[in-house]
Structures are given as C-alpha cells and as structure tokens.
Design a protein around this motif. Structure first.
Motif, short mmCIF file in Angstrom:
data_model
loop_
_atom_site.label_atom_id
_atom_site.label_comp_id
_atom_site.label_asym_id
_atom_site.label_seq_id
_atom_site.Cartn_x
_atom_site.Cartn_y
_atom_site.Cartn_z
N GLU A 79 8.73 22.52 44.45
CA GLU A 79 8.50 21.72 43.27
C GLU A 79 8.17 22.70 42.20
O GLU A 79 7.18 23.46 42.52
CB GLU A 79 7.64 20.62 43.41
N ALA A 80 8.80 22.42 40.83
CA ALA A 80 8.44 23.38 39.97
C ALA A 80 6.94 23.49 39.47
O ALA A 80 6.26 24.74 39.17
CB ALA A 80 9.38 23.45 39.06
N GLY A 81 6.33 22.24 39.47
CA GLY A 81 4.86 22.23 38.97
C GLY A 81 3.99 22.85 40.21
O GLY A 81 3.14 23.68 39.63
N TYR A 82 4.32 22.97 41.25
CA TYR A 82 3.43 23.38 42.49
C TYR A 82 3.64 25.02 42.39
O TYR A 82 2.64 25.74 42.14
CB TYR A 82 4.00 23.05 43.74
N LEU A 83 5.08 25.73 41.82
CA LEU A 83 5.07 27.15 42.03
C LEU A 83 4.21 27.47 40.65
O LEU A 83 3.56 28.49 40.70
CB LEU A 83 6.61 27.43 41.84
N ALA A 84 4.40 26.86 39.48
CA ALA A 84 4.00 27.33 38.43
C ALA A 84 2.27 27.25 38.74
O ALA A 84 1.62 28.39 38.21
CB ALA A 84 4.28 26.48 37.25
N MET B 123 1.08 30.61 40.49
CA MET B 123 1.20 31.64 39.95
C MET B 123 -0.43 31.70 38.74
O MET B 123 -0.64 32.77 38.53
CB MET B 123 2.31 31.61 38.80
N ILE B 124 -0.75 30.57 38.40
CA ILE B 124 -1.96 30.43 37.55
C ILE B 124 -3.16 30.60 38.46
O ILE B 124 -4.01 31.50 38.06
CB ILE B 124 -2.01 29.14 37.02
N PHE B 125 -3.14 30.34 39.78
CA PHE B 125 -4.12 30.51 40.79
C PHE B 125 -4.15 31.89 41.24
O PHE B 125 -5.12 32.51 41.26
CB PHE B 125 -3.90 29.39 42.11
N PHE B 126 -3.02 32.52 41.25
CA PHE B 126 -2.89 34.32 41.48
C PHE B 126 -3.78 34.84 40.27
O PHE B 126 -4.53 35.67 40.67
CB PHE B 126 -1.62 34.60 41.62
N SER B 127 -3.02 34.30 39.14
CA SER B 127 -3.76 35.30 37.86
C SER B 127 -5.15 34.88 37.81
O SER B 127 -5.86 35.68 37.47
CB SER B 127 -2.92 34.57 36.63
N ASP B 128 -5.71 33.77 38.02
CA ASP B 128 -7.07 33.35 37.77
C ASP B 128 -8.06 33.75 38.92
O ASP B 128 -9.15 33.39 38.86
CB ASP B 128 -7.16 31.76 37.59
N GLY B 129 -7.59 34.29 40.17
CA GLY B 129 -8.32 34.66 41.19
C GLY B 129 -8.66 33.53 42.26
O GLY B 129 -9.36 33.75 43.31
N LEU B 130 -8.05 32.19 42.08
CA LEU B 130 -8.20 31.39 43.11
C LEU B 130 -7.26 31.59 44.45
O LEU B 130 -7.60 30.94 45.60
CB LEU B 130 -7.88 29.98 42.57
N ARG B 131 -6.18 32.35 44.25
CA ARG B 131 -5.56 33.01 45.44
C ARG B 131 -5.47 34.38 45.28
O ARG B 131 -5.50 35.27 44.01
CB ARG B 131 -3.88 32.53 45.40
N HIS B 132 -5.77 35.15 46.46
CA HIS B 132 -5.43 36.87 46.52
C HIS B 132 -4.37 37.27 47.10
O HIS B 132 -4.33 36.96 48.23
CB HIS B 132 -6.88 37.29 46.89
N HIS B 133 -3.84 38.27 46.15
CA HIS B 133 -2.59 38.93 46.75
C HIS B 133 -2.36 40.12 45.88
O HIS B 133 -2.07 39.81 44.85
CB HIS B 133 -1.45 38.09 47.14
N ASN C 83 1.86 18.28 46.84
CA ASN C 83 1.88 18.54 48.42
C ASN C 83 3.09 19.04 48.73
O ASN C 83 4.12 18.40 49.01
CB ASN C 83 1.76 17.14 49.02
N PRO C 84 3.11 20.65 48.75
CA PRO C 84 4.36 21.08 48.95
C PRO C 84 5.08 20.85 50.34
O PRO C 84 4.26 20.59 51.30
CB PRO C 84 3.90 22.73 48.83
N TYR D 129 13.33 28.66 40.62
CA TYR D 129 13.54 28.85 42.18
C TYR D 129 13.52 27.08 42.54
O TYR D 129 14.20 26.75 43.73
CB TYR D 129 12.05 29.23 42.83
N ALA D 130 12.75 26.27 42.13
CA ALA D 130 13.01 24.71 42.13
C ALA D 130 14.46 24.34 42.30
O ALA D 130 14.52 23.29 43.03
CB ALA D 130 12.08 23.79 41.35
#
Length: 247
Positions: A76-81, A84-94, A169-170, A116-117
């Motif tokens: 789902e497009a909203g989930y993917l977007a 990316m925000i979480f990665f940028s804001d540090g809520l996900r780490h990679h 919920n992906p 991608y969606a």
C-alpha cells in the motif's frame, strides 16, 4: 521618421506579447518527458543520486532479493511512504535507507510509493520458503496467538493469508524469511518504532528468541489471495480450542 520608427517598434512588441500570451495559456501544454515520475525516481535515485536507485536492491520488478531486502511491489502506497519517513526520522534504522529517505523530497517519496504500489504481484510468483520445516507452534502463534502470554494472533492485523487487514497493516505474504526474522528482532530489541499504538513492539517483545525463525519461516510460506495459508503436508491447520472437538 521618428514617429514611423516608433510605430514599427510598438507593432513588434505587440506581436511578441500576443505570441507569449498564446504560448503560456495553452490549455494542454506538452508534458516534458523529463518530468519526475515514480519510475524515474526508482531508476535514478531521485535526489539521492544514481548510486541509490531503488531498483539496485529491490529489483526492477520490486520483488526484493529473497533474503534481507523486502518486496515492495503491491504494498500500500501510504504504508511505503510512511516507512520512508520513519527511516528519515530515525524510527527505523538502516544505513542506506535512512540516508536515501532523508534525501528524497516529500513528493518523490509519494510518487515512488505510488509506483511500487501499482506493480502487480501474484502468488504464482512466490517461491517455496527455503528449508521450511513445519512448526506447529509457529502456525498457532500466527493464526491464534498465545492468550496465556498475552500474544495476539499475527493474523488479526496481517490476515490469515498474509494479505493485511485494512490500511496501515501491510500484507506480508511473499516476504523473505530472513527479512521477516530481522524485522521481528528489530521490534523486539527496540530498534524499530512507528507502528500504531506500539502493537508490534509489544507483541515482538513477548516472543522468545527460538520462536522468531520458525515464525518467520511460517510467514514466508503463506500464500496470499488463497483466503487460507498453504499448509504443507504434515503441518495441520491450527484450530481454536474447543472441548467438543478434542483439540
């Protein structure tokens, strides 16, 4: 003579003004083939540069690498977007994804998420889980949870066949077992955040380490759109406890 020259210059400016007006007010201007599209961002890396193009890791078909890089196609497009925000804001780490996401504009994130969606992804494309071994406890955890430990069934949010339930919920069918196991550990160890009401964080922390790999293998074995998981021979479908059926 001077007045004649001035009249000529005035006519030239008037003609030029009409031409500019006609060109700027065209109802359907020809779109530039260099305008940003989701596909262009995926292939070029957008503001992150060619070395960070999405397809280099996630594949031209968005299927991932079958190991630690996830499938993006059909999510789902909203989930993917949001990811990316979480990665940028540090809520996900990679390391790579955090840098790439921080370089993309909000518009680039949305259009590449839409791209991608919109990719088709059929269950027929799935490959059997590598070294899958039936684990009855993993099947029960996914489909029924473990009320004694307060673990809710994975199927409650992700669907009994892995297709996801509602927005946010992906669908997780077809995701590689190593990727799923890694993400469960990230949730469990507090290295990943951003889920609604902290559900994944809470549920993952209730799992034992030796339950993670079997559960990830089970997730990788799901077959979406079947409405039921594709249980392997010798792996019975878990049933809710009922004194009448002897389960």
């Amino acid at each position: 003579m001077q007045s004649t020259a001035l009249r000529k210059i005035s006519r030239l400016f008037a003609a030029g003004g009409l031409a500019l007006a006609a060109s700027s007010c065209s109802p359907n201007p020809e779109p530039s083939r260099f305008d940003d599209t989701g596909q262009l961002v995926a292939l070029s890396g957008g503001n992150a540069g060619a070395q960070s193009a999405c397809h280099t890791c996630h594949g031209l078909d968005g299927a991932g690498d079958g190991n630690l890089t996830p499938r993006l196609a059909g999510l789902e497009a909203g989930y993917l977007a949001r990811q990316m925000i979480f990665f940028s804001d540090g809520l996900r780490h990679h390391a790579a994804m955090s840098w790439i996401a921080s370089q993309l504009t909000s518009e680039q994130r949305m259009i590449v998420a839409d791209y991608y969606a919109g990719m088709e992804w059929q269950p027929a494309d799935l490959q059997p889980a590598v070294n899958y071994v039936c684990d009855g406890n993993a099947a029960r955890l996914y489909q029924l949870g473990d009320p004694a430990r307060g673990i809710e069934a994975c199927a409650t949010c992700h669907g009994e066949d892995g297709r996801g339930v509602g927005f946010g919920n992906p669908d997780i069918y077809g995701q590689p077992a190593p990727y799923v196991a890694t993400q469960l550990r990230h949730w469990r160890e507090g290295e990943r955040y951003g889920d609604p009401m902290g559900v994944m964080l809470r549920e993952a922390q209730r799992l034992e380490e030796d339950e993670i790999k079997p559960l990830a293998d089970y997730v990788a074995s799901l077959r979406g759109m079947s409405r039921r998981p594709g249980y392997r021979e010798g792996c019975p479908e878990p049933r809710r406890p009922d004194s009448r059926n002897g389960a």
